[in-house]
Scaffold this active site. Structure first.
Site, PDB file in Angstrom:
ATOM      1  N   ASP A  27      52.003   2.043  43.312  1.00  0.00           N
ATOM      2  CA  ASP A  27      50.679   2.470  42.913  1.00  0.00           C
ATOM      3  C   ASP A  27      49.967   1.334  42.180  1.00  0.00           C
ATOM      4  OD1 ASP A  27      48.726   4.738  42.333  1.00  0.00           O
ATOM      5  OD2 ASP A  27      49.226   4.117  40.294  1.00  0.00           O
ATOM      6  N   GLU A  41      49.838  -0.555  47.202  1.00  0.00           N
ATOM      7  CA  GLU A  41      48.457  -0.109  47.139  1.00  0.00           C
ATOM      8  C   GLU A  41      47.714  -1.326  46.585  1.00  0.00           C
ATOM      9  OE1 GLU A  41      45.914   3.695  45.583  1.00  0.00           O
ATOM     10  OE2 GLU A  41      47.313   2.793  44.156  1.00  0.00           O
TER      11      GLU A  41
END
Length: 716
Positions: A348, A384
């Protein structure tokens, strides 16, 4: 209780050896550390025993306690100066989790005592109330799981199909899973859950965060909670809320059994991990772990140490430049691979981890260490590739070994099918593996994780049912969630009984699912999209731990949605069966062999190849020819790989279109494999071949896949 023996500084955390447990905590700058053991008293409350750790080596405080074993709850109290204006926030009244705890037990209760400072004013006044009754405890765990019969699937990247799911949301309403197992790791390991994954054909599940997490203050005050889990507080501990076996270590074994069961079914396990920030939030947040151990050592600070640099939008950013923080992250990653069995990670806001002093740096210590680590360099790594800081958008910029969530693919495909007519060059790049993003640094088409939807945003069904977000249930006056949805509601906002609108919506779902699974790269599906899951227009359901987010499995019995599941499954099987659809090398646009064609060609509706002028003109209709005779990669013994050739036609206009099929040398005739204009069975068997140089009629807003038949051909 007798004082601890000296013990060892490594390994960090609590390690049981069969006779006792060694405790070791890195706490740079601390003046003293107390080990706190918790046992149940006769009245059911927890009784605390404090034992000073008097031995310190290289800022690691350590001690060994004979007779202490698995299931023992513990924590730390760390002593030092309280000087928030320079980043020092030590407060021994606050019980702290072990950053290396393998299991965490108990709830986080929002009480003023969990904050290091007195609430209601400046944060420089120390709060001396004991937080122990209101915070979770670390748990000693014995690592005794037998992995000897586990076989990792080791699916090649080019053959991977990812299925993003939430452990609880996937299992909470599944009718085939016993009630007591719903919402848990054991529920995901249940044959009923695995059977769906196997029948669908996906090769990997990507689990939304399963590191132990806590909910943010504003959600707890609203009597809600963090459902997605992007608020980690324990990087070694499986989230106890997903355990049917309790929090005293049972969650660790339950998680391992889940991984083992998925491996037996040939499915890899990828974890969505949140190392960019922690659940302690900004300066006003609770003191649960890192802040109280060494605030300046764990976090990126600003304003002389009082504030936090926030590249994440979550209040703080871990300082990966600090060696002990980098060690924490890499130790955690290796633990999940070697002792918990997982096969890869999706990071993330990965750009926040790759920052040096300020800028994102492809030569950062984090990326360098991951790239050379003998364990981590061998697993699946997904970035990401952005954060919320300046210069944080890094799509296409991560180094080899890394794959990336490709939001350019998402946006382009959404735009095309909603009728926005993106640049045809951009569409062609996305369909063929995004070579403009990944080829120049030596990566391959599978560096692109292609997706149309993710957990964050509209579901696939909502993408064709809503043009505006409807997040009122989140309690934030519909301010949260993105406004850039690139969606089209097909003429009506929300659910409608209108037959024509619903037919069009289902066709649009088939169009996007077909595009995703026929594109070069690694497709990622979101759980439930394959059978029409809806969140009723909520595009930010991070706090919706209820039936709005949980999968409604009754849709499988609905004749509207069952055909979409069947189509998705058949497309995945088709993809798996054909190397031309799972390419390991980028297209060259040239023949790969003397007797071949171009490996990739683009056609206009007139049946002619696109010219330079065509590339600079908007279009709603595009033909993509994939030559199975010109696959550049070879088999394991150097043999030539030969496959069928296919013509993919995408038509986003609302009006029907005549499309001239290319003739020789491209094809003698064609077999129609798929037509999304068909509502009940888009892959129905088509009886007669269609000759080349013949025009076919495309229904408005539809996609077609045709298999090429050559007159005479023999591979050399």
């Amino acid at each position: 209780m007798d004082p601890p023996w000296p013990g060892r500084r490594l390994p960090l955390g609590a390690r049981h050896d069969g006779a006792g447990t060694n405790f070791a905590l890195w706490a740079g700058g601390a003046e003293a550390v107390d080990l706190c053991l918790f046992d149940e008293a006769a009245d059911g409350t927890l009784r605390e025993t404090r034992l000073p750790l008097t031995d310190q080596t290289f800022h690691v405080w350590h001690g060994y306690l004979p007779g202490i074993g698995p299931g023992q709850r513990y924590g730390f109290r760390v002593h030092g100066p309280w000087e928030p204006w320079r980043g020092a926030r030590w407060n021994p009244a606050k019980l702290l989790l072990d950053p290396y705890a393998r299991a965490i037990d108990g709830l986080f209760v929002l009480d003023d005592a969990v904050f290091g400072h007195v609430r209601g004013g400046a944060d420089d006044v120390l709060d001396s109330r004991d937080s122990a009754p209101f915070v979770p405890k670390s748990v000693v765990v014995h690592d005794d799981f037998d992995w000897s019969d586990d076989r990792r699937p080791k699916i090649p990247w080019a053959e991977t199909v990812i299925y993003e799911l939430h452990v609880k949301g996937f299992t909470a309403r599944h009718p085939g899973i016993p009630d007591e197992l719903r919402g848990t790791y054991a529920g995901l390991a249940h044959p009923a859950a695995i059977d769906h994954l196997v029948r669908l054909g996906v090769t990997a599940v990507e689990l939304l965060p399963v590191h132990h997490f806590v909910s943010e203050e504003h959600l707890l005050r609203a009597r809600g909670g963090n459902y997605w889990g992007y608020n980690s507080i324990g990087y070694f501990a499986p989230h106890a809320g997903y355990s049917s076996a309790g929090g005293r270590g049972g969650q660790v074994h339950e998680f391992r059994r889940m991984v083992h069961a998925l491996h037996e079914a040939g499915i890899e396990v990828i974890l969505d991990v949140v190392y960019n920030h922690t659940g302690e939030g900004g300066p006003g947040g609770p003191t649960l772990c890192f802040r109280g151990i060494d605030n300046a050592g764990y976090y990126r600070l600003r304003d002389g140490g009082r504030g936090y640099t926030d590249y994440t939008g979550c209040g703080n950013t871990l300082n990966v430049q600090q060696p002990h923080v980098l060690q924490l992250i890499t130790d955690s990653l290796r633990y999940w691979v070697t002792e918990m069995g997982v096969d890869g990670f999706r990071f993330d806001l990965a750009a926040a981890l790759a920052r040096s002093m300020h800028d994102v740096d492809k030569l950062s210590s984090f990326l360098t260490v991951i790239g050379q680590d003998p364990v981590l360099s061998r697993v699946k790594l997904i970035a990401e590739p952005w954060d919320v800081g300046e210069g944080g958008y890094q799509v296409g910029e991560f180094p080899p070994l890394w794959t990336e969530w490709n939001d350019k693919y998402r946006d382009t495909v959404r735009d095309f099918w909603r009728g926005a007519r993106p640049d045809v060059r951009d569409l062609a790049y996305r369909l063929s593996g995004s070579s403009d993003l990944y080829q120049d640094d030596g990566r391959h088409p599978y560096a692109s994780i292609n997706y149309v939807t993710a957990h964050d945003g509209f579901t696939l069904r909502d993408l064709v049912s809503y043009e505006r977000k409807h997040n009122e249930a989140n309690g934030e006056d519909n301010r949260d969630g993105t406004n850039d949805n690139r969606s089209w509601n097909c003429g009506y906002e929300g659910e409608t009984p209108d037959t024509a609108v619903n037919l069009l919506r289902r066709r649009q779902l088939r169009n996007m699912m077909t595009t995703l699974l026929l594109s070069t790269g690694v497709p990622m599906l979101v759980a439930g999209d394959e059978f029409g899951r809806t969140q009723r227009g909520n595009n930010n359901a991070y706090c919706q731990d209820n039936e709005l987010s949980w999968l409604d499995w009754s849709a499988l019995d609905d004749p509207q949605w069952r055909p979409l599941l069947d189509l998705t499954s058949r497309l995945i099987r088709l993809r798996r069966a054909h190397p031309v659809l799972c390419r390991r090398a980028f297209f060259s646009g040239r023949p790969s062999f003397p007797d071949g064609l171009r490996d990739l060609a683009w056609f206009t509706p007139t049946g002619r190849e696109m010219t330079e002028r065509d590339w600079f003109s908007p279009t709603a209709t595009l033909g993509m020819y994939l030559s199975g005779l010109d696959i550049r990669q070879r088999g394991p013994r150097g043999e030539r790989i030969v496959d069928d050739s296919f013509l993919v036609i995408l038509h986003a206009s609302s009006q029907p279109m005549r499309f001239m099929l290319p003739g020789e040398p491209w094809a003698h005739s064609y077999e129609i494999v798929l037509d999304t204009a068909l509502d009940t069975d888009p892959m129905a068997r088509f009886n007669e071949p269609v000759p080349g140089d013949t025009a076919i009629t495309l229904t408005g807003r539809s996609a077609m896949l045709l298999r090429v038949e050559h007159a005479v051909w023999a591979p050399t």
